[in-house]
Scaffold this motif. Structure first.
Motif, PDB file in Angstrom:
ATOM      1  N   LEU A 162       0.824  -1.212   0.000  1.00  0.00           N
ATOM      2  CA  LEU A 162       0.000   0.000   0.000  1.00  0.00           C
ATOM      3  C   LEU A 162       0.854   1.256   0.000  1.00  0.00           C
ATOM      4  N   ARG A 163       1.926   1.266   0.754  1.00  0.00           N
ATOM      5  CA  ARG A 163       2.818   2.439   0.765  1.00  0.00           C
ATOM      6  C   ARG A 163       3.492   2.626  -0.595  1.00  0.00           C
ATOM      7  N   ARG A 164       3.894   1.531  -1.211  1.00  0.00           N
ATOM      8  CA  ARG A 164       4.532   1.618  -2.538  1.00  0.00           C
ATOM      9  C   ARG A 164       3.556   2.169  -3.574  1.00  0.00           C
ATOM     10  N   ALA A 165       2.258   1.906  -3.363  1.00  0.00           N
ATOM     11  CA  ALA A 165       1.232   2.417  -4.277  1.00  0.00           C
ATOM     12  C   ALA A 165       0.888   3.874  -3.985  1.00  0.00           C
ATOM     13  N   GLY A 166       1.527   4.466  -2.967  1.00  0.00           N
ATOM     14  CA  GLY A 166       1.338   5.882  -2.689  1.00  0.00           C
ATOM     15  C   GLY A 166       0.386   6.204  -1.559  1.00  0.00           C
ATOM     16  N   HIS A 167      -0.118   5.209  -0.866  1.00  0.00           N
ATOM     17  CA  HIS A 167      -1.048   5.452   0.236  1.00  0.00           C
ATOM     18  C   HIS A 167      -0.275   5.814   1.499  1.00  0.00           C
ATOM     19  N   GLN A 168      -0.728   6.860   2.174  1.00  0.00           N
ATOM     20  CA  GLN A 168      -0.131   7.258   3.445  1.00  0.00           C
ATOM     21  C   GLN A 168      -0.940   6.720   4.622  1.00  0.00           C
ATOM     22  N   ASN A 169      -2.270   6.741   4.479  1.00  0.00           N
ATOM     23  CA  ASN A 169      -3.156   6.261   5.528  1.00  0.00           C
ATOM     24  C   ASN A 169      -3.510   4.803   5.220  1.00  0.00           C
ATOM     25  N   ILE A 170      -2.924   3.885   5.949  1.00  0.00           N
ATOM     26  CA  ILE A 170      -3.091   2.458   5.655  1.00  0.00           C
ATOM     27  C   ILE A 170      -4.513   1.998   5.937  1.00  0.00           C
ATOM     28  N   ALA A 187      -7.324   3.747   5.700  1.00  0.00           N
ATOM     29  CA  ALA A 187      -8.165   4.216   4.598  1.00  0.00           C
ATOM     30  C   ALA A 187      -7.872   3.429   3.326  1.00  0.00           C
ATOM     31  N   ALA A 188      -6.618   3.106   3.094  1.00  0.00           N
ATOM     32  CA  ALA A 188      -6.253   2.332   1.906  1.00  0.00           C
ATOM     33  C   ALA A 188      -6.856   0.931   1.960  1.00  0.00           C
ATOM     34  N   LEU A 189      -6.846   0.314   3.135  1.00  0.00           N
ATOM     35  CA  LEU A 189      -7.457  -1.015   3.267  1.00  0.00           C
ATOM     36  C   LEU A 189      -8.943  -0.964   3.000  1.00  0.00           C
ATOM     37  N   ARG A 190      -9.623   0.075   3.497  1.00  0.00           N
ATOM     38  CA  ARG A 190     -11.058   0.218   3.212  1.00  0.00           C
ATOM     39  C   ARG A 190     -11.289   0.392   1.720  1.00  0.00           C
ATOM     40  N   HIS A 191     -10.459   1.210   1.078  1.00  0.00           N
ATOM     41  CA  HIS A 191     -10.591   1.455  -0.360  1.00  0.00           C
ATOM     42  C   HIS A 191     -10.384   0.159  -1.154  1.00  0.00           C
ATOM     43  N   VAL A 192      -9.343  -0.557  -0.842  1.00  0.00           N
ATOM     44  CA  VAL A 192      -9.015  -1.786  -1.565  1.00  0.00           C
ATOM     45  C   VAL A 192     -10.070  -2.855  -1.318  1.00  0.00           C
ATOM     46  N   SER A 193     -10.564  -2.944  -0.087  1.00  0.00           N
ATOM     47  CA  SER A 193     -11.527  -4.005   0.227  1.00  0.00           C
ATOM     48  C   SER A 193     -12.927  -3.714  -0.306  1.00  0.00           C
ATOM     49  N   SER A 194     -13.165  -2.498  -0.785  1.00  0.00           N
ATOM     50  CA  SER A 194     -14.480  -2.199  -1.349  1.00  0.00           C
ATOM     51  C   SER A 194     -14.704  -2.928  -2.676  1.00  0.00           C
ATOM     52  N   GLN A 195     -13.645  -3.323  -3.339  1.00  0.00           N
ATOM     53  CA  GLN A 195     -13.723  -4.134  -4.557  1.00  0.00           C
ATOM     54  C   GLN A 195     -12.708  -5.268  -4.435  1.00  0.00           C
ATOM     55  N   PRO A 196     -13.025  -6.284  -3.604  1.00  0.00           N
ATOM     56  CA  PRO A 196     -12.028  -7.300  -3.240  1.00  0.00           C
ATOM     57  C   PRO A 196     -11.590  -8.213  -4.374  1.00  0.00           C
ATOM     58  N   PHE A 197     -12.300  -8.201  -5.489  1.00  0.00           N
ATOM     59  CA  PHE A 197     -11.913  -9.102  -6.570  1.00  0.00           C
ATOM     60  C   PHE A 197     -11.081  -8.421  -7.643  1.00  0.00           C
TER      61      PHE A 197
END
Length: 90
Positions: free
Chosen positions: A60-68, A70-80
């Motif tokens: 997640l940090r390598r992808a540019g996310h600072q808030n982990i 929030a990034a997990l919520r974003h990524v898990s909203s479309q888990p597939f």
């Protein structure tokens, strides 16, 4: 380096750099992943889970996310699709 050769500034920088590790990784694992409340305590389970959590944080940090969190919520909203996109597997 012996203490006689280290300046107070160098000692301060060294101490702060150690806290940087705590703040950027361990604190995230403790709060976002509730690692301290985990029930995995035997065998290689704790080490394996720590490795997977480190992989998630690093990806997640390598992808540019600072808030982990929030990034997990974003990524898990479309888990597939989103986790695979992060890993370049899609």
């Amino acid at each position: 380096m012996p203490s006689t050769q280290a300046s107070p500034q160098q000692l301060g920088e060294l101490a702060r750099s150690l806290w940087g590790i705590e703040n950027r990784l361990h604190f995230v694992r403790d709060t976002t992943f509730a690692e301290n409340a985990g029930r995995i305590r035997t065998g290689r389970g704790p080490e394996n889970m720590a490795t997977l959590r480190n992989l998630a944080v690093s990806t997640l940090r390598r992808a540019g996310h600072q808030n982990i969190a929030a990034a997990l919520r974003h990524v898990s909203s479309q888990p597939f699709s989103r986790p695979l996109d992060l890993l370049g597997i899609s």
